[in-house]
Enzyme design. Structure first.
Site, mmCIF file in Angstrom:
data_model
loop_
_atom_site.group_PDB
_atom_site.id
_atom_site.type_symbol
_atom_site.label_atom_id
_atom_site.label_comp_id
_atom_site.label_asym_id
_atom_site.label_seq_id
_atom_site.Cartn_x
_atom_site.Cartn_y
_atom_site.Cartn_z
ATOM 1 N N LYS A 28 0.798 -1.181 0.046
ATOM 2 C CA LYS A 28 0.135 0.030 0.066
ATOM 3 C C LYS A 28 0.754 1.180 -0.081
ATOM 4 C CE LYS A 28 -1.879 -1.084 3.887
ATOM 5 N NZ LYS A 28 -1.368 -2.425 4.125
ATOM 6 N N ARG A 38 -9.820 0.293 8.589
ATOM 7 C CA ARG A 38 -9.394 -1.122 8.844
ATOM 8 C C ARG A 38 -10.455 -1.918 9.488
ATOM 9 N NH1 ARG A 38 -3.373 0.246 8.744
ATOM 10 N NH2 ARG A 38 -2.372 -1.892 8.950
ATOM 11 N N ARG A 53 11.657 -5.231 5.114
ATOM 12 C CA ARG A 53 11.359 -3.666 4.856
ATOM 13 C C ARG A 53 12.258 -2.671 5.570
ATOM 14 N NH1 ARG A 53 4.995 -1.845 5.469
ATOM 15 N NH2 ARG A 53 5.182 -2.606 7.464
ATOM 16 N N ARG A 111 11.058 -0.980 11.244
ATOM 17 C CA ARG A 111 9.998 -0.718 12.285
ATOM 18 C C ARG A 111 10.234 -1.887 13.417
ATOM 19 N NH1 ARG A 111 4.837 0.277 8.700
ATOM 20 N NH2 ARG A 111 3.883 -0.752 10.432
ATOM 21 N N ARG A 121 -0.038 -9.085 13.588
ATOM 22 C CA ARG A 121 -0.822 -8.024 12.649
ATOM 23 C C ARG A 121 -1.508 -8.575 11.661
ATOM 24 N NH1 ARG A 121 4.149 -5.103 11.143
ATOM 25 N NH2 ARG A 121 3.107 -3.929 9.645
HETATM 26 P P1 ADP Z 1 1.190 -1.486 7.646
HETATM 27 O O1 ADP Z 1 1.639 -0.664 6.498
HETATM 28 O O2 ADP Z 1 2.280 -2.669 7.744
HETATM 29 O O3 ADP Z 1 -0.308 -2.133 7.121
HETATM 30 P P2 ADP Z 1 0.721 0.569 9.214
HETATM 31 O O4 ADP Z 1 1.763 1.527 8.834
HETATM 32 O O5 ADP Z 1 -0.402 1.044 8.223
HETATM 33 O O6 ADP Z 1 0.953 -0.839 8.730
HETATM 34 O O7 ADP Z 1 -0.030 0.557 10.570
HETATM 35 C C1 ADP Z 1 0.800 0.352 11.782
HETATM 36 C C2 ADP Z 1 0.070 0.098 13.001
HETATM 37 O O8 ADP Z 1 -0.752 1.471 13.177
HETATM 38 C C3 ADP Z 1 -1.079 -1.052 12.790
HETATM 39 O O9 ADP Z 1 -0.659 -2.394 13.319
HETATM 40 C C4 ADP Z 1 -1.894 -0.523 13.964
HETATM 41 O O10 ADP Z 1 -1.747 -0.545 15.143
HETATM 42 C C5 ADP Z 1 -2.195 1.027 13.885
HETATM 43 N N1 ADP Z 1 -2.943 1.375 12.656
HETATM 44 C C6 ADP Z 1 -2.703 1.943 11.471
HETATM 45 N N2 ADP Z 1 -3.931 2.405 10.939
HETATM 46 C C7 ADP Z 1 -4.914 2.055 11.647
HETATM 47 C C8 ADP Z 1 -6.460 1.954 11.593
HETATM 48 N N3 ADP Z 1 -7.062 2.396 10.471
HETATM 49 N N4 ADP Z 1 -6.862 1.429 12.572
HETATM 50 C C9 ADP Z 1 -6.436 1.036 13.847
HETATM 51 N N5 ADP Z 1 -5.138 1.143 13.988
HETATM 52 C C10 ADP Z 1 -4.346 1.362 12.935
HETATM 53 P P1 ADP Z 2 2.073 -1.864 3.281
HETATM 54 O O1 ADP Z 2 2.031 -0.262 3.391
HETATM 55 O O2 ADP Z 2 0.734 -2.377 2.574
HETATM 56 O O3 ADP Z 2 2.312 -2.586 4.656
HETATM 57 P P2 ADP Z 2 4.543 -1.514 1.751
HETATM 58 O O4 ADP Z 2 4.575 -0.672 0.580
HETATM 59 O O5 ADP Z 2 5.448 -0.905 2.884
HETATM 60 O O6 ADP Z 2 3.428 -2.399 2.227
HETATM 61 O O7 ADP Z 2 5.617 -2.736 1.212
HETATM 62 C C1 ADP Z 2 5.978 -3.627 2.326
HETATM 63 C C2 ADP Z 2 7.465 -4.281 1.812
HETATM 64 O O8 ADP Z 2 7.242 -5.046 0.532
HETATM 65 C C3 ADP Z 2 8.363 -3.199 1.726
HETATM 66 O O9 ADP Z 2 9.556 -3.584 1.906
HETATM 67 C C4 ADP Z 2 8.262 -2.928 0.023
HETATM 68 O O10 ADP Z 2 9.580 -2.533 -0.405
HETATM 69 C C5 ADP Z 2 8.190 -4.451 -0.599
HETATM 70 N N1 ADP Z 2 7.226 -4.459 -1.921
HETATM 71 C C6 ADP Z 2 6.200 -3.548 -1.983
HETATM 72 N N2 ADP Z 2 5.507 -3.856 -3.350
HETATM 73 C C7 ADP Z 2 6.343 -4.997 -3.817
HETATM 74 C C8 ADP Z 2 6.172 -5.801 -4.923
HETATM 75 N N3 ADP Z 2 5.219 -5.376 -5.871
HETATM 76 N N4 ADP Z 2 6.847 -6.749 -4.919
HETATM 77 C C9 ADP Z 2 7.946 -7.132 -4.176
HETATM 78 N N5 ADP Z 2 7.925 -6.411 -2.951
HETATM 79 C C10 ADP Z 2 7.360 -5.436 -2.697
#
Ligand code: ADP
Ligand code: ADP
Length: 236
Positions: free
Chosen positions: A13, A88, A128, A161, A172
């Site tokens: 994302k 979410r 990541r 992270r 998660r």
């Molecule tokens: P990822 O990119 O791995 O999906 P995020 O950076 O979006 O993780 O979120 C990190 C953490 O922040 C989540 O595990 C949760 O604890 C909190 N968080 C983020 N967005 C939300 C949401 N919409 N509702 C509740 N908690 C959230």
């Molecule tokens: P999210 O925001 O959904 O948690 P991220 O965009 O942070 O996910 O991506 C999670 C990890 O996967 C990062 O290390 C990123 O560089 C890698 N990644 C993202 N898109 C791809 C892809 N299409 N193929 C392989 N690795 C990816």
């Protein structure tokens, strides 16, 4: 235009949000980034959120809704936003829909669902690395920076992270399956879901998203489908 990026932790994302916001000139609103900013600044929201984030749990709905709504009312989001990581839960989705309708007289245009298998998600989270300045995510194998350990744009030292460590990442994912996955059917039933294969190179995923967005009928216009309203009531 309000777009949502939906997908599991690690689906891509954030990666796609950084590319898309450049391409379509729309504000990027990441709930995770906003929480991390609040934690860094020691705000009441940050202090409350920290424990939940460390445990891999969701922050309570009311707190995240308040934080996002405040952000959506800033001038940067006047013409719309790409929401990344919010909503979410179904409760958050209902609150978002109500707020958009009430304050912005606009609905959600589309929900971009990035689909990736669980094994791949864990591999992505464990490798990541993130830029502390612009929040761009990298991956040590799949998507490395040009210079090891440094952001391509900012030159800043990348960090990992705490909640990407294996045990928290697994928690998660469980939370995602239980609390967030129901949103897939929720938005599908309202005809808003664009399902994208996230297990392709980053550029191909972007291309598929752009192609899907371009296929939205022009006559939907700015005032896109509002959940809970029939198409007739919109035309009227
Ligand atoms: P990822 O990119 O791995 O999906 P995020 O950076 O979006 O993780 O979120 C990190 C953490 O922040 C989540 O595990 C949760 O604890 C909190 N968080 C983020 N967005 C939300 C949401 N919409 N509702 C509740 N908690 C959230
Ligand atoms: P999210 O925001 O959904 O948690 P991220 O965009 O942070 O996910 O991506 C999670 C990890 O996967 C990062 O290390 C990123 O560089 C890698 N990644 C993202 N898109 C791809 C892809 N299409 N193929 C392989 N690795 C990816």
């Amino acid at each position: 235009m309000y777009l949502i990026l939906l997908g599991a932790p690690g689906a891509g994302k954030g990666t796609q949000a950084h590319v898309l916001t450049d391409l379509i000139k729309i504000a990027h609103v990441s709930s995770g980034d906003l929480f991390r900013e609040n934690i860094k600044n020691g705000t009441p929201i940050g202090i409350e959120a920290q424990g939940y984030i460390n445990r891999g749990e969701l922050v309570p709905d009311e707190t995240v809704i308040e934080m996002i709504m405040e952000h959506l009312s800033t001038p940067a989001c006047r013409n719309g936003a790409l929401l990344d990581g919010f909503p979410r839960t179904i409760y958050q989705a209902d609150a978002l829909n109500e707020a958009l309708r009430e304050h912005f007289k606009e609905g959600i245009s589309r929900v971009i669902y990035i689909k990736v298998d669980t094994d791949e998600l864990l591999q992505r989270l464990s490798g990541r690395w993130i830029c502390p300045v612009c929040q761009t995510p990298y991956h040590e194998i799949n998507n490395p920076p040009r210079v090891k350990g440094k952001c391509d744009q900012e030159g800043a030292e990348l960090y990992q992270r705490d909640d990407d460590k294996r045990s928290t990442a697994e928690r998660r994912l469980q939370v995602y399956f239980n609390q967030t996955m129901p949103l897939i059917d929720y938005y599908k039933e309202h005809g808003l879901l664009l399902e994208i294969n996230g297990q392709q190179p980053v550029e191909k995923v972007t291309r598929d998203i752009v192609t899907a967005l371009e296929a939205i009928p022009a006559n939907e216009g700015k005032k896109s489908i509002m959940l809970g309203e029939t198409e007739e009531s919109l035309v009227a």
